[in-house]
Write a protein that holds these residues in place. Structure first.
Motif, PDB file in Angstrom:
ATOM      1  N   ARG A   9      -0.735  -6.618 -15.201  1.00 52.19           N
ATOM      2  CA  ARG A   9      -1.573  -6.279 -14.055  1.00 52.19           C
ATOM      3  C   ARG A   9      -3.038  -6.493 -14.392  1.00 52.19           C
ATOM      4  NH1 ARG A   9      -0.580   0.308 -13.818  1.00 52.19           N
ATOM      5  NH2 ARG A   9      -1.817   0.859 -15.688  1.00 52.19           N
ATOM      6  N   SER A  68      -6.913  -5.468 -12.616  1.00 52.24           N
ATOM      7  CA  SER A  68      -7.747  -4.877 -11.584  1.00 52.24           C
ATOM      8  C   SER A  68      -9.150  -5.458 -11.734  1.00 52.24           C
ATOM      9  CB  SER A  68      -7.746  -3.359 -11.684  1.00 52.24           C
ATOM     10  OG  SER A  68      -8.048  -2.933 -12.990  1.00 52.24           O
ATOM     11  N   PRO A  73      -3.714   6.253  -8.282  1.00 53.86           N
ATOM     12  CA  PRO A  73      -4.754   5.295  -7.858  1.00 53.86           C
ATOM     13  C   PRO A  73      -5.118   4.297  -8.965  1.00 53.86           C
ATOM     14  CG  PRO A  73      -5.290   7.466  -7.051  1.00 53.86           C
ATOM     15  CD  PRO A  73      -4.092   7.637  -7.945  1.00 53.86           C
ATOM     16  N   LEU A  92       0.852  -1.185   0.000  1.00 51.66           N
ATOM     17  CA  LEU A  92       0.000   0.000   0.000  1.00 51.66           C
ATOM     18  C   LEU A  92       0.890   1.239   0.000  1.00 51.66           C
ATOM     19  CD1 LEU A  92      -2.760   1.431   0.349  1.00 51.66           C
ATOM     20  CD2 LEU A  92      -2.445   1.148   2.825  1.00 51.66           C
ATOM     21  N   THR A  95      -1.625  -1.376  -4.111  1.00 51.97           N
ATOM     22  CA  THR A  95      -2.749  -0.487  -3.839  1.00 51.97           C
ATOM     23  C   THR A  95      -2.229   0.926  -3.653  1.00 51.97           C
ATOM     24  OG1 THR A  95      -3.981  -2.273  -2.764  1.00 51.97           O
ATOM     25  CG2 THR A  95      -4.721  -0.015  -2.362  1.00 51.97           C
ATOM     26  N   THR A 104      -3.579   0.797  -9.158  1.00 48.15           N
ATOM     27  CA  THR A 104      -3.988  -0.249  -8.227  1.00 48.15           C
ATOM     28  C   THR A 104      -4.423  -1.493  -8.980  1.00 48.15           C
ATOM     29  OG1 THR A 104      -4.668   1.328  -6.525  1.00 48.15           O
ATOM     30  CG2 THR A 104      -5.661  -0.869  -6.448  1.00 48.15           C
ATOM     31  N   SER A 142      -3.370   4.654  -2.679  1.00 44.52           N
ATOM     32  CA  SER A 142      -4.452   5.417  -2.063  1.00 44.52           C
ATOM     33  C   SER A 142      -4.391   6.870  -2.509  1.00 44.52           C
ATOM     34  CB  SER A 142      -4.344   5.333  -0.545  1.00 44.52           C
ATOM     35  OG  SER A 142      -3.143   5.927  -0.106  1.00 44.52           O
ATOM     36  N   GLN A 159      -0.253  -7.773  -4.780  1.00 41.64           N
ATOM     37  CA  GLN A 159      -1.204  -6.657  -4.776  1.00 41.64           C
ATOM     38  C   GLN A 159      -0.474  -5.325  -4.613  1.00 41.64           C
ATOM     39  OE1 GLN A 159      -4.773  -6.650  -5.025  1.00 41.64           O
ATOM     40  NE2 GLN A 159      -4.437  -4.432  -5.185  1.00 41.64           N
TER      41      GLN A 159
END
Length: 121
Positions: A38, A40, A87, A11, A118, A90, A120, A116
Motif C-alpha cells: 500500500r 498513501s 483511518p 470507502l 479509504t 487509507t 473514514s 483505493q
C-alpha cells in the motif's frame, strides 16, 4: 502478457471490513509469492502482507491480527481480508505477484494498477 487486476476497494467507516481480490491472468508457468502493498500520499510503498505458494504468510506489524491474506492457486487469485479498519489504513493498495513465465526462467515481479481504500473516521 501477464496482468494483475485488483478489485474490492472502496470507502468504509472506522471498524469496518473490506475484502480485496487480485487475479493474475495471461500466459505463464507458475506463480511464486503473492502479496499486497500500500501507498498513501507522501509515503513510500510498504508491504502489507505476503503469502508463499505453499501458504506461509507474513504481515506488517501494523496489520497483524486485523488483516488476513490467502490465495487460491487454482484461480490464480490472492485475497486480502481487512477487518477493524482504521483511518491510517487509507491508501492505494497494490497487488504483487512473482510470476515464472516459463519453467526455465526466474520469477519476475508484476504489479496491479492499484485499488483505493479509504477509511473514514
Amino acid at each position: 502478457q501477464v496482468q494483475l487486476v485488483e478489485s474490492g476497494g472502496g470507502l468504509v467507516q472506522t471498524g469496518g471490513s473490506l475484502r480485496l481480490s487480485c487475479v493474475v491472468s495471461g500466459k505463464f508457468f507458475s506463480i511464486n509469492a503473492m502479496g499486497w502493498y500500500r501507498q498513501s500520499p507522501g509515503k513510500q510503498r510498504e508491504m502489507v502482507a505476503a503469502v508463499a505458494r505453499g501458504g506461509s504468510t507474513n504481515y506488517a506489524d501494523s496489520v497483524k491480527g486485523r488483516f488476513t491474506i490467502s490465495r487460491d492457486n487454482d484461480k490464480n487469485t490472492v485475497y486480502l481480508q481487512m477487518n477493524s479498519l482504521k483511518p491510517e489504513d487509507t491508501a492505494v493498495y497494490y497487488c504483487n505477484a512473482e510470476v515464472k513465465v516459463t519453467m526455465f526462467r526466474n520469477g519476475v515481479g508484476y504489479w496491479g494498477q492499484g485499488t483505493q481504500v479509504t477509511v473514514s473516521s
